[in-house]
Design an enzyme around this catalytic site. Structure first.
Site: not given
Length: 793
Positions: A414, A747
């Site tokens: 919840h 990279c």
């Protein structure tokens, strides 16, 4: 339709929301149209909006309620609680009209006869007529009653459902959303119970709840009835299913210590019992059952043509799975994908506790620890709510919190559902948050760094950026990303990109596996202290090496799936000996080197007799990703490969372990980070499919600077990728790669740090530039400008 009080599911479609509410209309739609596609839906019936209004009018309850609610201020929580209680009392004490009572009992008798039981067990669910619209979720606003048997208990449960239209949180929610209390009616669904008390149940979403990534199904599962998941009493098992390849790419098995089952007591029809220690750490559903649920999720999503939020249950008697509810997902599916919102801490501090993050925001404030709903009046706007767990009665204060931290619950409890909907950062499942965090303490709640949320001591500075990516032009030079953290992969995939130029295995090994692979292989030879640490990590695994393979495969799969079908270049492990030694059990397997940076690392490890068994586990993990999970966009990259012969040895070992270069489209790249890689580039190009420049290592080996050192050489600026010698080597490699028709990218860190280096790379004609996610958009703009200049020339 004619004005009727009762409708069977087979008579309803999704067009009947005004008649029977979102839940019941959806159940009717699925029962009518999807059971033929193999989706199991238990039968049932629903009372209509006409029945609700008939009851409220004839009993006089409606007039009384209007008087009670007149002049209500929902932000005065005491006033809200007092009036809400009065309204519910009026409804529960009101009498059903005799004809309505007979119709409900008659339908129940008919349902019982269908299932060949005298008093069939049913779930009694509330379904508001404005509920579950795509722009207004009323999830959890009304009540559900489980294991209801007999006419008397059914009528009581139906009345309680009607009363739950006026819970405090529902009154508050409708007021905030601008709904008139008396324009909405309440339909009650009466559905055959699935005996999940004897098996399992849960929820699933056909979209990732945190990032909005649409190619996955997220499944949460616990033992017993599903209320414990919603209440946050149990942290569920979590499965990610990847739609394009129809495979489970990730599973997290949590400790499930209790389960909710039936009782024979009509006044308390369900109760919690302990789960055995052995079962607590087992999967609550099998992989096959998770796949079946995910297949249904795809069918349901396709039918409704939108992402869906579904509840499911496994019947312990007939062993079948069932869908018991489906509604539109109302948070991520409503997000504008043209904009990227990014939260980032500008400073760091002491971490008090961690848990599962909900949302991707940061919040801070003074803690107000409230452990019982009766104390919510003490909560003030802007405070950080710390508690054990929440339920719908907490919503009036949740919406005014700057952040929420709970001890219990998973991403579908919840607290998580409401926080996500309200856009409030929330961390669930901290276990001991309420013990470690004190009322009055100033904290920062960070949910912006993946699935692990962190609570920091103090009010830390952070920044928020919102970028419009809808107008960003795609450059000719491919812009890829460096991704190490699988938890961030789904979110990062929304940044405009051409795939992943560098996925680091080290991050997964360090943060998820945590133990040295050889210590896992040789588990029985470890000392007692090391064994205890490994056992705690590998719960559920007798074979500890399998844990390494599974977790490495799942980490890589999350990244490959996030960017599918774009290429994802996965670099084989490149820990140095001192880094490997810091893993659990690592010191017994690592040499002590005076300069690990240029020592026992990269390719030289893979064929060494000592490390070979560990490298074979890496190969097995990557085979699992490509073959079992179908993620053939995964490519492999060999780091720190000093010689061509070394490269050949590694390729031979990979092939023996199922990674054959060229088979099933497998490409194998090599890092170009040693001057030898560039000097002999034409020879390396004969055995590898591409180069990726590691500018960090290339700089240190060109200039003779140990990049682990933070001494004088760093201070005077000698370690800089803009050095002419480094640039000459980069340019030379690009030329040789073009000559041999071999792919070439970069990279390393240089393009992320230096805009001028990006311009240099574009001028060289490099194929791709791979960047840290933070710099992708800015660098893309730089590349676009530079390409435009070259075009004008």
């Amino acid at each position: 339709m004619n004005q009727k009080n009762i409708y069977w599911f087979e008579q309803l479609t999704i067009k009947d929301v005004p008649l029977v509410g979102g839940k019941n209309a959806s159940l009717g739609e699925m029962y009518q149209k999807l059971t033929k596609s193999g989706v199991n839906v238990p039968n049932g019936f629903a009372t209509s909006a006409y029945a609700y209004r008939d009851f409220m009018k004839e009993s006089g309850a409606m007039d009384e309620i209007k008087k009670i609610l007149e002049g209500l201020n929902t932000h005065n929580i005491q006033d809200l609680m007092t009036r809400g209680a009065k309204v519910r009392k009026v409804i529960v004490e009101a009498e059903f009209p005799e004809h309505l009572k007979k119709e409900i009992i008659g339908a129940y008798e008919k349902l019982s006869s269908q299932y060949k039981v005298k008093n069939v067990d049913v779930a009694v669910r509330s379904s508001a007529t404005a509920e579950d619209l795509p722009d207004a979720s009323f999830a959890g606003q009304q009540e559900t009653y489980l294991n209801i048997k007999g006419e008397k208990e059914l009528l009581i449960a139906v009345k309680k459902c009607v009363a739950s239209l006026f819970t405090n949180r529902a009154i508050s929610y409708r007021t905030d959303k601008g709904f008139n209390h008396f324009d909405i009616a309440l339909s009650v669904g009466v559905q055959k119970m699935v005996r999940a008390d004897l098996a399992s149940s849960g929820v699933m979403f056909s979209i990732d709840t945190e990032s909005g990534f649409e190619n996955t199904v997220l499944i949460n599962s616990i033992y017993g009835l599903g209320e414990n998941m919603v209440q946050g009493s149990v942290t569920p098992d979590e499965f990610y299913y990847f739609k394009p390849t129809k495979s489970i790419i990730s599973r997290t098995i949590n400790k499930k210590d209790i389960k909710m089952i039936y009782t024979a007591n009509p006044s308390k029809p369900v109760k919690n019992i302990k789960v055995s220690l052995a079962d607590q750490v087992k999967q609550s559903i099998t992989d096959e059952q998770a796949k079946k649920l995910a297949e249904w999720a795809v069918i349901i999503e396709k039918h409704y043509n939108r992402p869906m939020d579904m509840e499911w249950a496994l019947d312990g008697q007939d062993k079948k799975l069932y869908i018991v509810q489906a509604r539109p997902e109302t948070v991520q599916s409503q997000r504008d994908k043209n904009f990227i919102e990014d939260f980032k801490l500008k400073e760091t501090g002491e971490i008090i506790i961690t848990g599962q993050s909900v949302g991707q925001k940061i919040g801070s404030g003074v803690v107000n620890k409230i452990m019982d709903v009766k104390d919510i009046l003490k909560f003030k706007k802007g405070e950080v709510l710390v508690t054990s767990m929440t339920d719908p009665d907490w919503e009036p204060i949740m919406k005014i919190a700057s952040a929420i931290v709970t001890d219990k619950g998973g991403r579908t409890c919840h607290a998580a559902i409401v926080s996500r909907e309200l856009g409030i950062p929330c961390i669930v499942g901290t276990e001991t948050g309420s013990k470690k965090i004190k009322s009055g303490q100033k904290v920062t709640v960070n949910c912006a760094e993946g699935e692990t949320g962190k609570v920091y001591e103090g009010l830390l500075a952070y920044e928020t950026t919102r970028t419009n990516i809808g107008t960003l032009k795609k450059p000719k030079t491919k812009i890829m990303m460096n991704v190490g953290d699988p938890e961030m992969a789904f979110s990062n995939s929304f940044i405009p990109n051409d795939g992943v130029g560098l996925a680091r295995l080290e991050f997964i090994i360090n943060n998820t596996i945590k133990a040295h692979p050889l210590a896992l292989i040789n588990f029985n030879k470890q000392d007692a202290k090391t064994k205890k640490k490994i056992e705690a990590l590998t719960i559920g695994y007798k074979n500890k090496a399998e844990f390494f393979v599974d977790k490495l495969a799942e980490g890589v799969a999350r990244i490959s799936a996030a960017f599918y079908p774009k290429p994802v270049i996965v670099r084989l492990s490149d820990f140095k000996s001192n880094e490997y030694a810091n893993l659990i059990g690592g010191r017994g397997y690592e040499p002590v080197e005076s300069n690990p940076m240029i020592g026992y690392r990269g390719a030289s490890r893979y064929y060494s007799p000592e490390f070979l068994p560990a490298f074979e586990l890496e190969c097995k993990a990557l085979v699992k990703v490509r073959k079992e999970m179908g993620l053939t966009n995964t490519k492999v990259m060999v780091p720190f490969c000093r010689t061509v012969d070394e490269g050949k040895k590694v390729l031979e070992i990979m092939a023996k372990n199922g990674l054959v270069r060229g088979k099933d489209g497998l490409e194998v790249y090599v890092m170009a980070e040693i001057p030898a890689n560039i000097i002999l580039a034409e020879q390396f190009a004969k055995i590898f499919d591409g180069f990726s420049i590691g500018s960090n290592d290339l700089t240190q080996l060109t200039l003779g600077i140990d990049r682990d050192s933070t001494g004088t050489l760093e201070v005077v600026g000698l370690s800089n990728e803009n050095n002419e010698a480094v640039k000459i080597l980069v340019e030379e490699l690009v030329k040789k790669a073009k000559k041999t028709k071999t792919k070439v990218g970069i990279c390393g860190q240089a393009p992320s740090d230096y805009p001028e280096f990006v311009k240099f790379l574009v001028d060289c004609g490099i194929d791709s530039i791979s960047l840290i996610p933070d710099t992708v958009i800015k660098t893309t703009m730089t590349v676009n400008n530079e390409e435009a200049k070259r075009k004008r020339k």
